[in-house]
Scaffold this active site. Structure first.
Site, PDB file in Angstrom:
ATOM      1  N   LYS A 133       4.996   8.429  -8.316  1.00  0.00           N
ATOM      2  CA  LYS A 133       5.724   9.456  -7.561  1.00  0.00           C
ATOM      3  C   LYS A 133       7.189   9.500  -7.970  1.00  0.00           C
ATOM      4  CE  LYS A 133       5.013   8.263  -3.283  1.00  0.00           C
ATOM      5  NZ  LYS A 133       4.446   6.913  -3.522  1.00  0.00           N
ATOM      6  N   LYS A 147       7.289   0.942   1.543  1.00  0.00           N
ATOM      7  CA  LYS A 147       7.714  -0.033   0.540  1.00  0.00           C
ATOM      8  C   LYS A 147       8.997   0.396  -0.167  1.00  0.00           C
ATOM      9  CE  LYS A 147       5.032   0.236  -2.852  1.00  0.00           C
ATOM     10  NZ  LYS A 147       5.954   1.214  -3.520  1.00  0.00           N
ATOM     11  N   LYS A 155       0.834  -1.193   0.000  1.00  0.00           N
ATOM     12  CA  LYS A 155       0.000   0.000   0.000  1.00  0.00           C
ATOM     13  C   LYS A 155       0.874   1.251   0.000  1.00  0.00           C
ATOM     14  CE  LYS A 155      -3.402   2.401   2.874  1.00  0.00           C
ATOM     15  NZ  LYS A 155      -2.574   3.621   2.931  1.00  0.00           N
ATOM     16  N   ASP A 172      -1.837  -0.369  -4.114  1.00  0.00           N
ATOM     17  CA  ASP A 172      -3.219   0.043  -3.862  1.00  0.00           C
ATOM     18  C   ASP A 172      -4.121  -0.385  -5.015  1.00  0.00           C
ATOM     19  OD1 ASP A 172      -3.183   2.221  -1.427  1.00  0.00           O
ATOM     20  OD2 ASP A 172      -1.332   2.241  -2.569  1.00  0.00           O
TER      21      ASP A 172
END
Length: 255
Positions: free
Chosen positions: A40, A14, A9, A128
């Site tokens: 990102k 992570k 998630k 996600d």
């Protein structure tokens, strides 16, 4: 060559976990390529001295007709780590998953794996959503093993369950296999018990536990992994232990 996908998630740590795993493996003498598959584009930042690198999509957007080379999209970071960021679309426009597909296709076209011959490839993937491009590492032979970074928080475990279900759906086609979870502790009360109970339903086991320690943030403030900034710390040793566990639970693609 071991091909490993690290899912989890958003915000679970992570990328921090993956970059420290890469650094630990490099320190152990492995040639590692880390491919950031999050819009990102900050997966490899702490392997690159805190600097963001140009993404594959950035390079393609700069000049659609440009003849890209591997030097344009693969950067060398700490310990000789080979760093790649897939990149994402302009916010609000386009599909982030498509960026992953485009990056993978470009790396294949340029024969990156044949040129660099990494011992380990780590795909750092947002968990996600496990559709479209985000599912790419699970299929088409990109990754053989999938590890899920989680905590004892409900939404993190919910995402883990979704990822495992996606892997099971691809299972009959001989794609990547679920290899367990990495518990990135958030100091939730009875956290290990909560995770173990969830795994009774989800399946799998905790392959390693990473404790919560402010030294991680101190390292990131320097633009470094814990392995580089504080190599003698207990936290660095935790990441080395993680590296050994991941190697023990993964298979070479040629086996």
């Amino acid at each position: 060559m071991r091909k490993i996908a690290m899912y989890g998630k958003g915000g679970i740590g992570k990328s921090t976990t993956t970059s420290n795993l890469t650094a630990a493996l490099c320190q152990m003498g492995y040639r590692v390529m880390q491919i950031g598959c999050d819009p990102k584009s900050d997966s490899v930042k702490n392997l690159m001295g805190g600097k963001r690198i140009p993404t594959v999509l950035d390079r393609l957007r700069d000049d659609e007709n440009a003849e890209l080379t591997l030097d344009d999209i693969v950067c060398k970071g700490y310990g000789g780590a080979l760093c790649v960021e897939a990149g994402g679309p302009t916010p609000g426009i386009g599909c982030a998953g498509r960026g992953i597909i485009t990056a993978f296709e470009k790396l294949d076209e340029l024969e990156a794996m044949e040129v660099y011959k990494p011992d380990v490839i780590l795909y750092d993937v947002l968990g996600d959503v496990v559709c479209g491009g985000f599912a790419m590492p699970m299929r088409a032979g990109y990754a053989r093993n999938v590890f899920i970074v989680t905590s004892g928080e409900m939404m993190s475990l919910y995402a883990a369950s979704n990822i495992v279900n996606a892997i099971k759906n691809f299972g009959p086609r001989g794609y990547a296999q679920y290899s367990g979870v990495i518990l990135n502790s958030r100091n939730v009360a009875d956290e290990r018990t909560i995770v173990d109970r969830a795994l009774e339903e989800i399946g799998g086991e905790v392959v390693a536990t990473i404790g919560r320690d402010g030294i991680v943030q101190k390292a990131e403030e320097q633009g470094k992994t814990v392995i580089e900034a504080f190599p003698d710390s207990p936290m660095a040793e935790s990441y080395r232990t993680l590296a050994k566990a991941v190697l023990a639970k993964s298979q070479d693609m040629e086996e």
